[in-house]
Design an enzyme around this catalytic site. Sequence first.
Site, PDB file in Angstrom:
ATOM      1  CE  LYS A 140      16.337   5.178   7.788  1.00  0.00           C
ATOM      2  NZ  LYS A 140      15.787   5.836   6.594  1.00  0.00           N
ATOM      3  CG  HIS A 172      16.173   7.016  -0.023  1.00  0.00           C
ATOM      4  ND1 HIS A 172      17.528   7.238  -0.166  1.00  0.00           N
ATOM      5  CD2 HIS A 172      15.839   7.526   1.194  1.00  0.00           C
ATOM      6  CE1 HIS A 172      17.981   7.852   0.923  1.00  0.00           C
ATOM      7  NE2 HIS A 172      16.988   8.035   1.759  1.00  0.00           N
ATOM      8  CD  GLU A 200      10.275  10.141   2.102  1.00  0.00           C
ATOM      9  OE1 GLU A 200      11.230   9.345   2.006  1.00  0.00           O
ATOM     10  OE2 GLU A 200       9.104   9.820   1.890  1.00  0.00           O
TER      11      GLU A 200
HETATM   12  C1  LIG Z   1      16.126   6.701   5.751  1.00  0.00           C
HETATM   13  C2  LIG Z   1      15.124   7.281   4.835  1.00  0.00           C
HETATM   14  C3  LIG Z   1      15.124   8.654   4.539  1.00  0.00           C
HETATM   15  C4  LIG Z   1      16.199   9.597   5.018  1.00  0.00           C
HETATM   16  O1  LIG Z   1      17.365   9.437   4.303  1.00  0.00           O
HETATM   17  P1  LIG Z   1      18.621  10.424   4.443  1.00  0.00           P
HETATM   18  O2  LIG Z   1      19.629   9.830   3.553  1.00  0.00           O
HETATM   19  O3  LIG Z   1      19.001  10.461   5.882  1.00  0.00           O
HETATM   20  O4  LIG Z   1      18.187  11.773   3.971  1.00  0.00           O
HETATM   21  C5  LIG Z   1      14.128   9.132   3.730  1.00  0.00           C
HETATM   22  N1  LIG Z   1      13.169   8.333   3.230  1.00  0.00           N
HETATM   23  C6  LIG Z   1      13.127   7.010   3.496  1.00  0.00           C
HETATM   24  C7  LIG Z   1      12.038   6.194   2.915  1.00  0.00           C
HETATM   25  C8  LIG Z   1      14.105   6.443   4.293  1.00  0.00           C
HETATM   26  O5  LIG Z   1      14.074   5.124   4.524  1.00  0.00           O
END
Ligand SMILES: *Cc1c(COP(=O)(O)O)cnc(C)c1O
Length: 379
Positions: free
Chosen positions: A47, A184, A261
């Site tokens: 994303k 996260h 991620e």
């Molecule tokens: C948006 C998102 C990410 C990426 O986050 P960053 O802060 O850009 O590294 C990873 N995992 C999930 C589930 C997300 O929603």
Amino acid sequence: MITLKQLKQLGEKHGTPLFVIDHDELRKNYRQFRKYLPRVQVYFAVKANPDPEIVRTLYREGASFDVASMPEFMIVHENIKHLPAKQRQDWIWDKIIYANPTKPTSTLEELNQYKPLVTFDNLEEIQKIKKHAPNAGLALRLKVPNTGAMVELSSKFGASPGEAVDLILAADRVGLTVEGISFHVGSQTTNFENYVQALSLTANIFQEAKDRGYHKMNLIDIGGGFPAPYDSSVKPFRELAKVINTEIERLFPKDIQILAEPGRFLVASAGYAVSQVTGKAVRDGKMCYYINDGVYHTYSGVIFDHCKYPVKAFKKGPTQICSVFGPTCDALDVVSMAENLPDLQRDDYVYSVNIGAYSHASATYFNGFPPAKVVHVNR
Ligand SMILES: *Cc1c(COP(=O)(O)O)cnc(C)c1O
């Protein structure tokens, strides 16, 4: 690295607004992540920037992918299926995690054939997965502190630590397998303590699950949040990596699988915006420049991502504080109310760096202005 001279030449050659992606920088960021967190498999969060060429470059480096919708899943699936993998991977968990805790039933039905790994955080979702994607493996999304992150994510997703094992056992009872925990800590997290607390909560849940007779937990997904070097206040990645490595060593057995991620960390510094001045006016004594890119376009992160992108001129000269506005008729289309810029003329070029994440990804066609053209360099 691309030089400012090259960047301006790209603008002249391809026209503006232009969005430039430097693949050397993508590879550099990926390799840095792997170097300092060698135990962690990288699942690029699509994303942040879903450009298929980014997917292909990172796949060739050995990356896997985090997707959150069926179209994102297909971007990855279509773009990697004919490419040779750097390391041998067992399709498909090793290459894609579907990390949106709430999934439409139609998506679950489509995903089921791929035996996907999906996240969940509530009972309703367990019932849905059981009915529409019984082949899926599960990771429980845990709510963890997002203190000091630029973008907070814990209010929308995540089971509370107190209900975690109840949910794991509920999934087990209907015949689904929970492989592990995901979390996260919030995007652009400069407060490294968030990772420490999240890992400690995860370790407690692993222990409680074991105590209550569940022995199948073998995966930790430490999510995204790794900060991009927007300015000098962001500490080097290796310092954060050291904190994470220490906690993982201390809390978990050697054979546990760890994935992350990262989105922003991989793509932010690989993106450049080049645009041109289309008009200027002095309002209330302040110089205002109108450029042909704005917050409905490449600078969308100003609104959605709470991010600031300094606008810089290629031209040198004495500077003054100016406003920079985007091309649309909406008064919200303000790139900045305070930029230090030299005296610019119509058609002069300006640029921003570190604008590869959550920028072009959320650009619209609002007011008839299309998103910037994309060019790839060092591919
Ligand atoms: C948006 C998102 C990410 C990426 O986050 P960053 O802060 O850009 O590294 C990873 N995992 C999930 C589930 C997300 O929603």
